[in-house]
Design a protein around this motif. Structure first.
Motif, PDB file in Angstrom:
ATOM      1  N   ARG A 242       0.837  -1.213   0.000  1.00  0.00           N
ATOM      2  CA  ARG A 242       0.000   0.000   0.000  1.00  0.00           C
ATOM      3  C   ARG A 242       0.867   1.256   0.000  1.00  0.00           C
ATOM      4  N   GLU A 243       1.920   1.252   0.827  1.00  0.00           N
ATOM      5  CA  GLU A 243       2.822   2.413   0.891  1.00  0.00           C
ATOM      6  C   GLU A 243       3.472   2.693  -0.471  1.00  0.00           C
ATOM      7  N   LEU A 244       3.679   1.644  -1.243  1.00  0.00           N
ATOM      8  CA  LEU A 244       4.337   1.779  -2.547  1.00  0.00           C
ATOM      9  C   LEU A 244       3.333   1.883  -3.695  1.00  0.00           C
ATOM     10  N   ASN A 245       2.038   1.926  -3.349  1.00  0.00           N
ATOM     11  CA  ASN A 245       0.965   2.001  -4.350  1.00  0.00           C
ATOM     12  C   ASN A 245       1.021   0.844  -5.344  1.00  0.00           C
ATOM     13  N   ILE A 246       1.261  -0.340  -4.831  1.00  0.00           N
ATOM     14  CA  ILE A 246       1.276  -1.546  -5.659  1.00  0.00           C
ATOM     15  C   ILE A 246       0.051  -2.371  -5.306  1.00  0.00           C
ATOM     16  N   GLU A 247      -0.771  -2.606  -6.298  1.00  0.00           N
ATOM     17  CA  GLU A 247      -1.975  -3.407  -6.109  1.00  0.00           C
ATOM     18  C   GLU A 247      -1.633  -4.873  -6.363  1.00  0.00           C
ATOM     19  N   PRO A 248      -1.813  -5.735  -5.358  1.00  0.00           N
ATOM     20  CA  PRO A 248      -1.501  -7.155  -5.569  1.00  0.00           C
ATOM     21  C   PRO A 248      -2.409  -7.767  -6.640  1.00  0.00           C
ATOM     22  N   PHE A 249      -1.845  -8.667  -7.415  1.00  0.00           N
ATOM     23  CA  PHE A 249      -2.640  -9.378  -8.419  1.00  0.00           C
ATOM     24  C   PHE A 249      -3.487 -10.429  -7.727  1.00  0.00           C
ATOM     25  N   GLN A 250      -4.746 -10.519  -8.138  1.00  0.00           N
ATOM     26  CA  GLN A 250      -5.633 -11.507  -7.544  1.00  0.00           C
ATOM     27  C   GLN A 250      -6.293 -12.383  -8.597  1.00  0.00           C
ATOM     28  N   ASP A 251      -5.946 -12.169  -9.851  1.00  0.00           N
ATOM     29  CA  ASP A 251      -6.558 -12.925 -10.929  1.00  0.00           C
ATOM     30  C   ASP A 251      -5.496 -13.739 -11.642  1.00  0.00           C
ATOM     31  N   GLU A 252      -5.781 -14.126 -12.868  1.00  0.00           N
ATOM     32  CA  GLU A 252      -4.812 -14.936 -13.626  1.00  0.00           C
ATOM     33  C   GLU A 252      -3.485 -14.220 -13.835  1.00  0.00           C
ATOM     34  N   ASN A 253      -3.485 -12.898 -13.747  1.00  0.00           N
ATOM     35  CA  ASN A 253      -2.224 -12.170 -13.897  1.00  0.00           C
ATOM     36  C   ASN A 253      -1.266 -12.434 -12.740  1.00  0.00           C
ATOM     37  N   ALA A 254      -1.782 -12.911 -11.619  1.00  0.00           N
ATOM     38  CA  ALA A 254      -0.903 -13.269 -10.500  1.00  0.00           C
ATOM     39  C   ALA A 254       0.007 -14.429 -10.897  1.00  0.00           C
ATOM     40  N   ILE A 255      -0.522 -15.351 -11.654  1.00  0.00           N
ATOM     41  CA  ILE A 255       0.272 -16.496 -12.108  1.00  0.00           C
ATOM     42  C   ILE A 255       1.370 -16.016 -13.046  1.00  0.00           C
ATOM     43  N   ILE A 256       1.013 -15.131 -13.963  1.00  0.00           N
ATOM     44  CA  ILE A 256       1.995 -14.580 -14.895  1.00  0.00           C
ATOM     45  C   ILE A 256       3.045 -13.782 -14.138  1.00  0.00           C
TER      46      ILE A 256
END
Length: 165
Positions: free
Chosen positions: A63-77
């Motif tokens: 959150r501090e770095l403004n990075i949204e975690p991947f929660q869909d198929e892009n997380a695998i990629i």
């Protein structure tokens, strides 16, 4: 950011995510001059980490770095990108190939990385002394390493825009 950021950003979707990687990630970022309170806490944790202790600090750091975690198929990629980038840069090719292959197997033969599964088994055939492999018809003992690197570069070209942080 670092390549390890892609692996970290996939933590919500990856089974058995190794939170020890969070320490390495925090240390890399701090070494690159990126400092937040939660990165400092992550960097101070000892390995092996406790998943339940580490994840809240990881989430806060993202959150501090403004990075949204991947929660869909892009997380695998995103997760595989870390290893495939290493392969494309000719770093520990065989080791990283085995890790992507195992990830493919552990994730029901994930189609986005299935070529790496095949390439791993092809390389294994050559290591076993075979002169031909059914896993990758154009591979030979002499070109298997360069074939793997080329496929890794092609994979990055195909998938990187989907996950660019």
């Amino acid at each position: 950011m670092t390549d390890l950021t892609y692996k970290i950003a996939s933590y919500k979707k990856i089974k058995n995510f190794n939170t020890d990687d969070c320490i390495d990630w925090a240390l890399e970022l701090i070494g690159n001059g990126v400092e937040t309170s939660n990165l400092l806490i992550l960097a101070s944790l000892s390995k092996p980490t406790n998943h339940f202790e580490t994840v809240p600090y990881l989430e806060s750091a993202l959150r501090e770095l403004n990075i949204e975690p991947f929660q869909d198929e892009n997380a695998i990629i995103s997760y595989c990108y870390y290893y495939i980038r290493q392969i494309a840069e000719s770093k520990n090719i065989k080791e990283n190939l085995k890790l992507v292959c195992q990830f493919c197997i552990d994730n029901d033969y994930e189609k986005t990385v299935y070529d790496f599964y095949l390439l791993n088994w092809a390389w294994g055939d050559f290591d076993y002394g075979e002169t031909y492999t059914d896993y990758w018809s154009t591979a030979t003992k002499d070109n298997i390493e360069s074939t793997v690197v080329t496929i890794a570069k092609d994979w990055i070209t195909k998938y990187f825009e989907k996950i660019k942080i």
